[in-house]
Scaffold this active site. Structure first.
Site, short mmCIF file in Angstrom:
data_model
loop_
_atom_site.label_atom_id
_atom_site.label_comp_id
_atom_site.label_asym_id
_atom_site.label_seq_id
_atom_site.Cartn_x
_atom_site.Cartn_y
_atom_site.Cartn_z
N ILE A 118 10.60 -33.55 13.19
CA ILE A 118 11.98 -33.28 13.37
C ILE A 118 12.61 -34.42 14.30
O ILE A 118 12.02 -34.62 15.30
CB ILE A 118 12.24 -31.87 14.10
CG1 ILE A 118 12.22 -30.95 12.95
CG2 ILE A 118 14.05 -31.89 14.42
CD1 ILE A 118 12.02 -29.38 13.53
N HIS A 127 15.36 -21.53 13.74
CA HIS A 127 15.14 -22.92 13.88
C HIS A 127 14.26 -23.51 14.71
O HIS A 127 14.10 -22.66 15.91
CB HIS A 127 16.54 -23.74 13.78
CG HIS A 127 16.54 -25.42 13.58
ND1 HIS A 127 16.03 -26.11 14.63
CD2 HIS A 127 16.73 -25.94 12.55
CE1 HIS A 127 16.19 -27.39 14.31
NE2 HIS A 127 16.36 -27.29 13.03
N ALA A 134 19.33 -33.63 9.68
CA ALA A 134 20.31 -33.78 10.93
C ALA A 134 20.52 -35.36 11.19
O ALA A 134 21.69 -35.98 10.57
CB ALA A 134 19.72 -32.91 12.07
N GLU A 169 10.29 -26.88 8.28
CA GLU A 169 10.34 -28.08 8.99
C GLU A 169 9.26 -28.32 9.88
O GLU A 169 9.08 -27.52 10.89
CB GLU A 169 11.83 -27.99 9.56
CG GLU A 169 12.72 -27.95 8.99
CD GLU A 169 14.12 -28.21 9.71
OE1 GLU A 169 15.01 -28.75 9.06
OE2 GLU A 169 14.10 -27.74 10.80
O1 G3P Z 1 17.60 -28.63 10.91
C1 G3P Z 1 17.43 -29.89 10.50
C2 G3P Z 1 16.65 -30.64 11.26
O2 G3P Z 1 15.89 -29.99 12.39
C3 G3P Z 1 16.11 -31.96 10.67
O3 G3P Z 1 16.34 -32.77 11.75
O4 G3P Z 1 16.83 -35.19 12.66
O5 G3P Z 1 14.67 -34.59 11.38
O6 G3P Z 1 16.73 -34.51 10.06
P1 G3P Z 1 16.26 -34.35 11.45
#
Ligand code: G3P
Length: 239
Positions: A162, A109, A214, A157
């Site tokens: 993120i 990750h 997340a 990602e």
């Molecule tokens: O693993 C999921 C993550 O890194 C995405 O985070 O808060 O952008 O949905 P978020």
């Protein structure tokens, strides 16, 4: 004990992860730690059952036993190490995760990156254990390299998105399209900034087999409401 957690470890018992899937990474958010992790996992389970969709949760390692003991949906770890039983203090043994009720794990990750060689060894160990690997990549190039190792799924990602409010579906639909084009035979999951059912629909229509989320859930005032929105999107885009 009503969930999957069991002290009996059986290498042949690999729970199936079905697609399309929404995986919520609990990270270390306070709203998703300890007893809150359990409550949030139960909300996922109840919404998934109500809408007949595939949700999975990814709590902190220390919460896996408790969560997996109480819910039937797939439970993932954040990370594990390519170690075996023995002298590996401080490492996370995949067999121990499996005994605790985890079905698989994220690897690499953006917030827990590991060297490529370690990814390769971890995927190998996961196969020995019967453990699902969802390996994360920052971009298409890394995703392609990782795909050659044949994990069970690859997640893309873009790190800069993120935790933000602009989703990968809005900001980088091309990365989803391209990833699906070049990564053959392995489900592609996408994530970063996903906040709405619309974000999910776009990703799935572009060929992704699931979404990693997340903050859209962990920071929501009403996580159930968000999950219902996500569930409706998932159910409108069958695999
Ligand atoms: O693993 C999921 C993550 O890194 C995405 O985070 O808060 O952008 O949905 P978020």
């Amino acid at each position: 004990m009503t969930g999957k957690g069991s002290p009996c470890y059986d290498v042949n018992l690999m729970d199936k992860v079905n697609f399309p899937v929404l995986i919520t990474n609990f990270k270390t958010y306070e709203s998703a730690t300890g007893i809150e992790a359990l409550k949030l996992a139960k909300i996922h389970e109840s919404v998934a059952a109500e809408f007949g969709v595939n949700f999975a949760v990814c709590p902190q390692v220390v919460d896996i036993w408790m969560v997996a003991s109480e819910v039937q949906i797939p439970v993932f770890a954040h990370h594990f190490d390519a170690v075996t039983h023995g002298q590996f203090t401080g490492h996370i043994l995949p067999e121990a995760l499996k005994m605790a009720g985890a079905d698989g794990s994220l690897l690499n990750h953006a917030e827990k990156r590991i060297p490529f060689q370690q990814i390769a060894e971890s995927i190998k160990r996961a196969r020995e254990v019967g453990f699902f690997t969802l390996v994360c990549a920052r971009d298409i190039e890394e995703a392609q390299k990782i795909a050659e190792l044949k994990p069970d799924a690859v997640a893309i990602e873009p790190p800069e998105l993120i935790g933000g409010d602009i989703s990968v579906s809005t900001a980088s639909p091309d990365i989803i399209k391209k990833a699906v084009e070049v990564i053959k035979g392995i489900p592609v999951i996408v994530g970063a900034g996903v906040k709405t059912g619309e974000d999910i629909k776009i990703a799935l229509k572009l060929g992704a087999k699931g979404v990693l989320v997340a903050s859209g859930v962990t920071k929501a005032k009403d996580p159930r409401k968000v999950l219902v929105d996500f569930a409706k999107a998932l159910s409108s885009c069958p695999a």
